[in-house]
Structure formats: structure tokens, C-alpha cells
Motif scaffolding. Structure first.
Motif, PDB file in Angstrom:
ATOM      1  N   ASN A 113       0.896  -1.165   0.021  1.00 30.72           N
ATOM      2  CA  ASN A 113      -0.104  -0.082   0.020  1.00 30.72           C
ATOM      3  C   ASN A 113       0.881   1.152  -0.157  1.00 30.72           C
ATOM      4  O   ASN A 113       0.341   2.451  -0.542  1.00 30.72           O
TER       5      ASN A 113
ATOM      6  N   THR B 243      -8.673   0.536  -8.216  1.00 30.17           N
ATOM      7  CA  THR B 243      -8.445   1.557  -7.371  1.00 30.17           C
ATOM      8  C   THR B 243      -7.471   1.559  -6.457  1.00 30.17           C
ATOM      9  O   THR B 243      -6.625   2.336  -5.823  1.00 30.17           O
TER      10      THR B 243
ATOM     11  N   THR C 250      -5.637   1.628  -3.369  1.00 28.47           N
ATOM     12  CA  THR C 250      -5.440   2.294  -2.019  1.00 28.47           C
ATOM     13  C   THR C 250      -6.402   3.642  -2.297  1.00 28.47           C
ATOM     14  O   THR C 250      -6.680   4.186  -1.345  1.00 28.47           O
ATOM     15  N   ALA C 251      -6.863   3.502  -3.561  1.00 30.17           N
ATOM     16  CA  ALA C 251      -7.891   4.665  -3.758  1.00 30.17           C
ATOM     17  C   ALA C 251      -7.064   6.220  -3.694  1.00 30.17           C
ATOM     18  O   ALA C 251      -7.664   7.223  -3.676  1.00 30.17           O
TER      19      ALA C 251
ATOM     20  N   GLY D 240     -14.654   3.684  -7.111  1.00 28.53           N
ATOM     21  CA  GLY D 240     -13.309   2.830  -7.164  1.00 28.53           C
ATOM     22  C   GLY D 240     -13.630   1.450  -7.352  1.00 28.53           C
ATOM     23  O   GLY D 240     -14.638   0.754  -6.602  1.00 28.53           O
TER      24      GLY D 240
ATOM     25  N   ASP E 232     -12.247  -2.596  -8.211  1.00 28.73           N
ATOM     26  CA  ASP E 232     -11.168  -3.438  -7.849  1.00 28.73           C
ATOM     27  C   ASP E 232     -11.413  -4.927  -7.618  1.00 28.73           C
ATOM     28  O   ASP E 232     -12.650  -5.078  -7.028  1.00 28.73           O
TER      29      ASP E 232
ATOM     30  N   LEU F  58     -10.673  -5.223  -2.433  1.00 25.05           N
ATOM     31  CA  LEU F  58     -10.825  -4.023  -1.717  1.00 25.05           C
ATOM     32  C   LEU F  58     -10.147  -3.885  -0.296  1.00 25.05           C
ATOM     33  O   LEU F  58     -10.071  -3.089   0.344  1.00 25.05           O
TER      34      LEU F  58
ATOM     35  N   ALA G  19      -7.736  -0.831   0.056  1.00 28.34           N
ATOM     36  CA  ALA G  19      -8.562   0.326   0.148  1.00 28.34           C
ATOM     37  C   ALA G  19      -8.959   0.826   1.887  1.00 28.34           C
ATOM     38  O   ALA G  19      -8.864  -0.054   2.441  1.00 28.34           O
TER      39      ALA G  19
ATOM     40  N   LEU H 220     -13.699   7.691   4.181  1.00 23.93           N
ATOM     41  CA  LEU H 220     -13.940   8.319   2.766  1.00 23.93           C
ATOM     42  C   LEU H 220     -15.133   9.030   2.641  1.00 23.93           C
ATOM     43  O   LEU H 220     -15.910   9.271   3.388  1.00 23.93           O
TER      44      LEU H 220
ATOM     45  N   LEU I  44     -16.706   2.577  -3.387  1.00 22.73           N
ATOM     46  CA  LEU I  44     -15.868   1.514  -3.849  1.00 22.73           C
ATOM     47  C   LEU I  44     -16.796   0.152  -4.049  1.00 22.73           C
ATOM     48  O   LEU I  44     -17.686  -0.243  -3.345  1.00 22.73           O
TER      49      LEU I  44
END
Length: 276
Positions: free
Chosen positions: A16, A52, A54-55, A73, A75, A78, A81, A87, A93
Motif C-alpha cells: 500500500n 483503485t 488504495t484509492a 473505485g 477493483d 478492496l 482500500a 472516505l 468502492l
């Protein structure tokens, strides 16, 4: 049946951190999150970030765009993330593998789709099919940013500014490290990035443009140092014990060559195209 997740890296705190740092270096190097040719001033934009991770791209883009924008996002996993409770409320997500059919509610809804760092995810024959899926999800622009792995090369400094001393810096271990990885998994030796403009056009996009960029030495070196982490992660993840041991042997030697100023770099592509 659940989609197979065979990501070549580790999805842990080290990975990450690598992704977040690489993002910062790439954006500084390219000079933009979204290519300037793509308008972002209108209200109620809907934007997707594919793979995405780690966004981080979404979060930086959120800071720059009108607050009426919606961000998705997507993926296959996740795990990397942030938790949803940290967020902004207009970031969503969703788990989705680009090799699976497009969910009905994502067809024709995105003003901008962004995808990046997929050279070690897709094989060349998979890219046109994936682009067709993105086109089906679009009502605006697709932006794909990646490195041309065929252009990977070793740059050597000139100690004391003297060109005749260029051969004093050795790169044998860096070169061996790259050759080793390329030989183990076809995803680690991608050649399809320069074909993206033609793939975009064949997929139905128009006004396709390509921004081809080589990094200045100081940024190329920083990105190389960050990229060395990838070799450690691949050594951890691979089931090939012989390869893992060889990577672990070569990596500290390659780090020493790096400390002498040698670095690996490659040409970056940002390909954009619009849905008619």
C-alpha cells in the motif's frame, strides 16, 4: 463462481505504501491527475478509477474537482482500500474484476474512466476485450496511464560530471534482476502499452491522443527506488522458491548499484480517447 484474484503483489501495508508513493511520483512527473484535454469543470461528473487499490488517485482527484462529482473505485479486491468510514460520502468502492461482465448499473454512466498500473495485471490479448468493456461503461473519456515495459533501460550517472567516467557505475545486478523477473511470468514482461492508441480506436473511441513522457533524472531515480520494493514483494508472493531466493540475493546488490546512482527507467504513456 468468484473471480480468480492472482495479483502478483502482496496487498499488505508495504505494498500500500509503495502504491501511494508511486502515485505521488507519477503525478508530479506527468503534471496532472486527469489530462488537461479532458474538461472537469462541469457539475455532477461521475468518475471511475479502475483497479483503485488504495484509492489514492480518487482521493487526490476528489480534492481538485467540484464537490458535486461522484467517484467510483472498482477493483477485484478492496483489501488495500481505506475503510468506508474515512472516505468522503461521494466516493463508492465496488468489487469488480475487469475480466468479468460489466454490471448493468455501470453501463454508459461514466464521464471519465481512469486506469493505471495495469501492465502487470493483463496479458496483451486481454487488453482489447477490457477496453471494449470500458467503452460500454463510458459516456465521456477513457484515460489509461502506464509504463512501456519494452523501453526499460538502465541509466548511469556521470560521476563528477565527467562523461568519460560513465562506465564506472556498474549495473549488472539491476540488469539481472529485471531479466529474472521477465523470465518467470508473462505478466512481468508486457509489450502492449504502445498498442493502446490503436486498441482505443478499434474499440470505438475517437479523438485518441497519446502523451509520451520520459522522466528527468531526479524523478526517474526516485521512482526507481520506489519500484525496487516491487521485487521484494514479488519474492514474497511467488511460489517459485528458486526465483524468490535469487531475487533476495540480487536485490541488496541492486540497491548498492542504486546508491551509486544507477537507476532503471522507462517511457510513460497516457492515452486518452472519447466515446462518440
Amino acid at each position: 463462481m468468484a473471480s480468480k484474484d492472482d495479483y502478483v503483489f502482496t496487498r499488505d501495508i508495504l505494498d500500500n505504501s509503495r502504491l501511494n508513493l508511486m502515485h505521488k511520483h507519477w503525478v508530479k512527473d506527468l503534471g496532472y491527475l486527469i489530462h488537461p484535454r479532458i474538461s472537469t469543470k462541469q457539475e455532477n461528473l461521475r468518475i471511475a478509477d479502475i483497479g483503485t487499490g488504495t484509492a489514492i488517485w480518487l482521493l487526490d482527484t476528489y480534492d481538485e474537482l467540484p464537490k458535486s462529482a461522484r467517484f467510483d473505485g472498482l477493483d477485484i479486491s478492496l483489501e488495500a482500500a481505506p475503510p468506508l468510514n474515512v472516505l468522503p460520502p461521494n466516493i463508492t468502492l465496488t468489487k469488480w474484476n475487469v475480466k468479468d461482465p460489466v454490471p448493468e448499473d455501470l453501463l454508459g454512466v461514466f464521464d471519465i474512466i481512469h486506469i493505471r498500473f495495469f501492465i502487470f495485471v493483463l496479458l496483451g490479448e486481454e487488453v482489447p476485450v477490457v477496453v471494449e468493456k470500458f467503452v460500454a461503461m463510458l459516456r465521456g473519456y477513457l484515460q489509461w496511464v502506464d509504463s512501456d515495459n519494452r523501453s526499460v533501460r538502465t541509466e548511469r550517472p556521470k560521476p563528477g560530471g565527467q562523461p568519460e567516467n560513465v562506465d564506472e557505475v556498474q549495473t549488472n545486478n539491476l540488469d539481472q534482476l529485471m531479466s529474472l523477473l521477465k523470465s518467470q511470468d508473462p505478466r512481468l514482461n508486457p509489450t502492449w502499452v504502445p498498442e493502446l492508441p490503436d486498441i482505443f480506436s478499434r474499440g470505438g473511441l475517437v479523438d485518441v491522443e497519446t502523451d509520451i513522457h520520459d522522466s528527468p533524472p531526479h524523478l526517474g531515480f526516485l521512482m526507481h527506488e520506489c519500484g525496487l520494493i516491487m521485487h521484494e514483494l514479488i519474492a514474497r508472493k511467488t511460489k517459485n522458491e528458486k526465483m524468490a531466493q535469487e531475487v533476495k540475493r540480487l536485490l541488496p546488490l541492486a540497491v548498492e548499484e542504486t546508491r551509486q546512482g544507477a537507476y532503471l527507467t522507462s517511457t510513460k504513456f497516457c492515452v486518452t480517447g472519447r466515446k462518440p
